[in-house]
Motif scaffolding. Sequence first.
Motif, PDB file in Angstrom:
ATOM      1  N   ALA A  38     -44.566  89.697  18.639  1.00 39.19           N
ATOM      2  CA  ALA A  38     -43.241  89.354  18.116  1.00 39.19           C
ATOM      3  C   ALA A  38     -43.237  87.899  17.673  1.00 39.19           C
ATOM      4  CB  ALA A  38     -42.179  89.609  19.168  1.00 39.19           C
ATOM      5  N   SER A  39     -43.144  86.970  18.615  1.00 44.18           N
ATOM      6  CA  SER A  39     -43.130  85.551  18.260  1.00 44.18           C
ATOM      7  C   SER A  39     -44.530  84.970  18.216  1.00 44.18           C
ATOM      8  CB  SER A  39     -42.275  84.776  19.268  1.00 44.18           C
ATOM      9  OG  SER A  39     -42.787  84.947  20.575  1.00 44.18           O
ATOM     10  N   ARG A  40     -45.525  85.701  18.722  1.00 44.04           N
ATOM     11  CA  ARG A  40     -46.898  85.198  18.731  1.00 44.04           C
ATOM     12  C   ARG A  40     -47.837  86.179  18.057  1.00 44.04           C
ATOM     13  NH1 ARG A  40     -46.725  82.839  24.830  1.00 44.04           N
ATOM     14  NH2 ARG A  40     -45.825  80.818  24.294  1.00 44.04           N
ATOM     15  N   GLN A  41     -48.944  85.635  17.546  1.00 40.76           N
ATOM     16  CA  GLN A  41     -49.980  86.469  16.956  1.00 40.76           C
ATOM     17  C   GLN A  41     -50.938  86.935  18.054  1.00 40.76           C
ATOM     18  OE1 GLN A  41     -51.906  84.098  13.978  1.00 40.76           O
ATOM     19  NE2 GLN A  41     -50.093  83.983  12.665  1.00 40.76           N
ATOM     20  N   ILE A  42     -51.437  88.156  17.910  1.00 39.31           N
ATOM     21  CA  ILE A  42     -52.387  88.719  18.863  1.00 39.31           C
ATOM     22  C   ILE A  42     -53.618  89.181  18.095  1.00 39.31           C
ATOM     23  CG2 ILE A  42     -52.755  90.427  20.680  1.00 39.31           C
ATOM     24  CD1 ILE A  42     -49.744  90.658  20.979  1.00 39.31           C
ATOM     25  N   TRP A  43     -54.780  88.693  18.528  1.00 40.88           N
ATOM     26  CA  TRP A  43     -56.040  89.031  17.868  1.00 40.88           C
ATOM     27  C   TRP A  43     -57.013  89.594  18.895  1.00 40.88           C
ATOM     28  CZ3 TRP A  43     -56.710  87.746  12.559  1.00 40.88           C
ATOM     29  CH2 TRP A  43     -55.691  86.963  12.013  1.00 40.88           C
ATOM     30  N   ALA A  44     -57.841  90.534  18.455  1.00 42.96           N
ATOM     31  CA  ALA A  44     -58.907  91.076  19.289  1.00 42.96           C
ATOM     32  C   ALA A  44     -60.251  90.704  18.671  1.00 42.96           C
ATOM     33  CB  ALA A  44     -58.788  92.591  19.403  1.00 42.96           C
ATOM     34  N   ILE A  45     -61.232  90.456  19.537  1.00 43.24           N
ATOM     35  CA  ILE A  45     -62.544  90.056  19.043  1.00 43.24           C
ATOM     36  C   ILE A  45     -63.605  90.404  20.083  1.00 43.24           C
ATOM     37  CG2 ILE A  45     -62.365  87.697  19.973  1.00 43.24           C
ATOM     38  CD1 ILE A  45     -63.802  86.762  17.396  1.00 43.24           C
ATOM     39  N   VAL A  58     -59.032  88.938  23.932  1.00 43.30           N
ATOM     40  CA  VAL A  58     -57.767  88.878  23.205  1.00 43.30           C
ATOM     41  C   VAL A  58     -57.346  87.419  23.064  1.00 43.30           C
ATOM     42  CG1 VAL A  58     -55.302  89.455  23.271  1.00 43.30           C
ATOM     43  CG2 VAL A  58     -57.015  91.162  23.943  1.00 43.30           C
ATOM     44  N   LEU A  59     -56.957  87.045  21.855  1.00 42.41           N
ATOM     45  CA  LEU A  59     -56.391  85.723  21.586  1.00 42.41           C
ATOM     46  C   LEU A  59     -54.899  85.871  21.330  1.00 42.41           C
ATOM     47  CD1 LEU A  59     -56.583  82.645  20.667  1.00 42.41           C
ATOM     48  CD2 LEU A  59     -56.795  83.570  18.345  1.00 42.41           C
TER      49      LEU A  59
END
Length: 458
Positions: A38-45, A58-59
Amino acid sequence: MAVTHAAGNLGDGIRFALSAAFGTEMTVGEPRQLTGGASRQIWAIEVRGADGRSQDVVLRRDPPGHGDADRMQAEVACLRAASAVGVPVPAVLASGDTAPGIDAPYLLMDMVVGESIPRKLQRDPEFDEVRMHLAEDMGYVLGQIHSADTGTLGMLDSGDPLDALEAVYRGMDQPRPAVEVGLRWLRDNRPVKRPDALVHGDFRLGNVLVDGAGIRGVLDWELAHLGDPIEDLGWLCVRAWRFGAQPPVAGIGTLEQLLDGYERATGVRPSDAELHWWEAYGTLRWLVLSQFQSQRHLGGTENSIELAAIGRRVCESEYDLLLILGLLEDVDPQPDATAPTLHDRPGLSEILELVNGALRDDIAPVLDGVHERERYLLRICVNLLGIAGRELSAGDCTGEVQTLLAALDCTSETDLADRIRVSAVSYSDVRVRRLLSTSVLARLRVANPRHMLHPSRN
């Protein structure tokens, strides 16, 4: 979950942060942005250490240029404090105010695998067994959270949540009688406050990861604060978080199960009055937050059909609030007759129904499983078309509401809200209850008539 590909040097930034944290060079794959933030980005790596072993990471980062380093540091502190008392949370691997390539406050943690989609947890056969004890598990995990050492959490807000909620509501300058009634009732009936504990602030289905054995991870600590721990239990019981299901705890269990789990973890069993007060507070909180979210679009801050549509759901929370406070009257708003038309059929409401049906039955299935975001937006469009059609068919109850207002010497619902606020009229007055019930039911019959089915309270 749907993904989009990262750009720029984000992968290099993740490699830099993890290599510095572990003291050894790490190899990283291509970052994939996950939906759901929602207010933050979520990245997987995927990352690989010098020993060749790999793991998924997860970032979470603030949008570049819009960071809140203090808030991110608080989230890290909450995760560590919760982990120390056995709460299932992702392990923090690295964090910071910024890093080359990440360019924003960030948090790197290990990936926890589990399901978070509420309707799947409520209905899918693969979760039949875990549903039998999930409400008790949630109570137990909340008890663990509330037993966390708060000595390292001094940065968290510890202000009065009711004062904060009222400030948000007053800041919108859009008085609503139901909100004024809720605020007055909550202040008149407030239970004795328990000692401050770590409060998650948004503990519900959607923010927990579950597998066939139980809860694997508690996510999204952005709203964590110090306060009365029963707030979390009341929030979990708010009807909005049942997502259409009947059982009173997250749509999956009973109050007894929830309290059994909480008592097993803490030795404390909150009273019915406490839990009722915090459920009422949570219902009012969601009402005000829904109004606030819709204003982000309606006030011109953010163009979003999703936020705009929330404006028509505010009456759901008004209904829930009147119901939980025992103020809902058995009334039947009578609309004025629809004026005749010169136009041929299909009429306007029939046209809306036809378009709605075509989108829902013919177009939506084509997008199923392929275009998740587009199908979600289509669902919103279908709902809005349904609302428009019902409003055209329902007629207008303004005359009846105006008659009830006149009996209270009020000219509008805004006028009534102002008079409730200064105690010029009482929410226990049967005339006030009748007017609130009439206006809320008239709105709800158009916005979402299925919501008028009374939920379970057992």
